[in-house]
Design a protein around this motif. Structure first.
Motif, PDB file in Angstrom:
ATOM      1  N   PRO A 131      52.677  67.511  53.492  1.00 49.94           N
ATOM      2  CA  PRO A 131      51.380  66.694  54.135  1.00 49.94           C
ATOM      3  C   PRO A 131      50.385  66.690  53.640  1.00 49.94           C
ATOM      4  O   PRO A 131      49.550  67.905  52.296  1.00 49.94           O
ATOM      5  CB  PRO A 131      51.534  67.752  55.052  1.00 49.94           C
ATOM      6  N   ARG A 132      49.182  65.590  53.661  1.00 52.88           N
ATOM      7  CA  ARG A 132      48.200  65.870  53.000  1.00 52.88           C
ATOM      8  C   ARG A 132      47.085  66.576  54.152  1.00 52.88           C
ATOM      9  O   ARG A 132      47.330  66.009  55.265  1.00 52.88           O
ATOM     10  CB  ARG A 132      47.477  63.969  52.905  1.00 52.88           C
ATOM     11  N   PRO A 133      46.295  66.797  53.296  1.00 53.74           N
ATOM     12  CA  PRO A 133      45.471  67.505  53.997  1.00 53.74           C
ATOM     13  C   PRO A 133      44.969  66.743  54.648  1.00 53.74           C
ATOM     14  O   PRO A 133      43.943  65.115  54.418  1.00 53.74           O
ATOM     15  CB  PRO A 133      44.174  68.319  52.653  1.00 53.74           C
ATOM     16  N   ALA A 134      44.225  66.949  55.808  1.00 56.31           N
ATOM     17  CA  ALA A 134      43.634  65.685  56.599  1.00 56.31           C
ATOM     18  C   ALA A 134      42.034  66.328  55.978  1.00 56.31           C
ATOM     19  O   ALA A 134      41.262  66.722  56.297  1.00 56.31           O
ATOM     20  CB  ALA A 134      43.273  66.489  58.711  1.00 56.31           C
ATOM     21  N   VAL A 135      41.768  64.547  56.426  1.00 54.43           N
ATOM     22  CA  VAL A 135      39.985  64.208  56.581  1.00 54.43           C
ATOM     23  C   VAL A 135      39.313  64.431  56.879  1.00 54.43           C
ATOM     24  O   VAL A 135      39.756  63.585  58.364  1.00 54.43           O
ATOM     25  CB  VAL A 135      40.104  62.547  55.895  1.00 54.43           C
ATOM     26  N   LEU A 136      38.279  64.556  58.031  1.00 57.11           N
ATOM     27  CA  LEU A 136      37.804  65.311  59.107  1.00 57.11           C
ATOM     28  C   LEU A 136      36.186  64.483  58.987  1.00 57.11           C
ATOM     29  O   LEU A 136      35.942  64.415  57.294  1.00 57.11           O
ATOM     30  CB  LEU A 136      37.572  66.422  58.699  1.00 57.11           C
ATOM     31  N   PRO A 137      35.996  63.974  59.508  1.00 56.93           N
ATOM     32  CA  PRO A 137      34.690  63.446  59.692  1.00 56.93           C
ATOM     33  C   PRO A 137      32.942  63.951  59.904  1.00 56.93           C
ATOM     34  O   PRO A 137      33.247  65.512  59.534  1.00 56.93           O
ATOM     35  CB  PRO A 137      34.607  62.259  60.651  1.00 56.93           C
ATOM     36  N   ALA A 138      32.713  64.108  58.454  1.00 57.73           N
ATOM     37  CA  ALA A 138      31.476  64.354  58.698  1.00 57.73           C
ATOM     38  C   ALA A 138      30.856  64.786  59.454  1.00 57.73           C
ATOM     39  O   ALA A 138      31.176  64.140  60.455  1.00 57.73           O
ATOM     40  CB  ALA A 138      30.088  64.066  57.385  1.00 57.73           C
TER      41      ALA A 138
END
Length: 122
Positions: free
Chosen positions: A21-28
């Motif tokens: 699974p790709r790591p989740a990209v969290l918004p700034a």
């Protein structure tokens, strides 16, 4: 040849697994303004104005260009943090913190109101 078949089968089976699974990209993170309702007597005020409102500070701490004035009462402790303006003007309160004398949290506006009722003195 048997080894080649086993090795080829192993490679095919390895390809059948799920992709990592790709790591989740969290918004700034978004800076949220701190509510200042009921804090008009403190926010943006100078040290002289704070002293007129709350009396002599119980602590006056300077570190670099920052200054902390602390006011204590029977209900709460108010820490005000003063910084100079970007234009180099007089230092004013840009942040404050409150707590009960035992360190428990207390509503900031309630603390300011309680200390202001002291009438500028202890």
């Amino acid at each position: 040849m048997t080894r080649a078949v086993i090795f080829g089968t192993a490679l095919l089976l390895a390809g059948c697994g799920e992709a990592a699974p790709r790591p989740a990209v969290l918004p700034a993170p978004v800076a949220r303004p701190i509510p200042t309702n009921g804090l008009e007597r403190v926010m943006g005020q100078s040290a002289a104005e704070l002293t007129r409102t709350f009396g002599t500070p119980d602590a006056d701490v300077r570190e670099g260009n920052a200054r902390k004035l602390q006011f204590k009462g029977p209900i709460c402790v108010l820490d005000t943090y003063l910084y100079p303006s970007k234009s180099g003007g007089e230092s004013t309160v840009t942040y404050l913190d409150t707590r009960q004398p035992d360190g428990s949290p207390i509503d900031r506006a309630s603390c300011v109101a309680a200390l202001a009722r002291r009438g500028g003195g202890k």
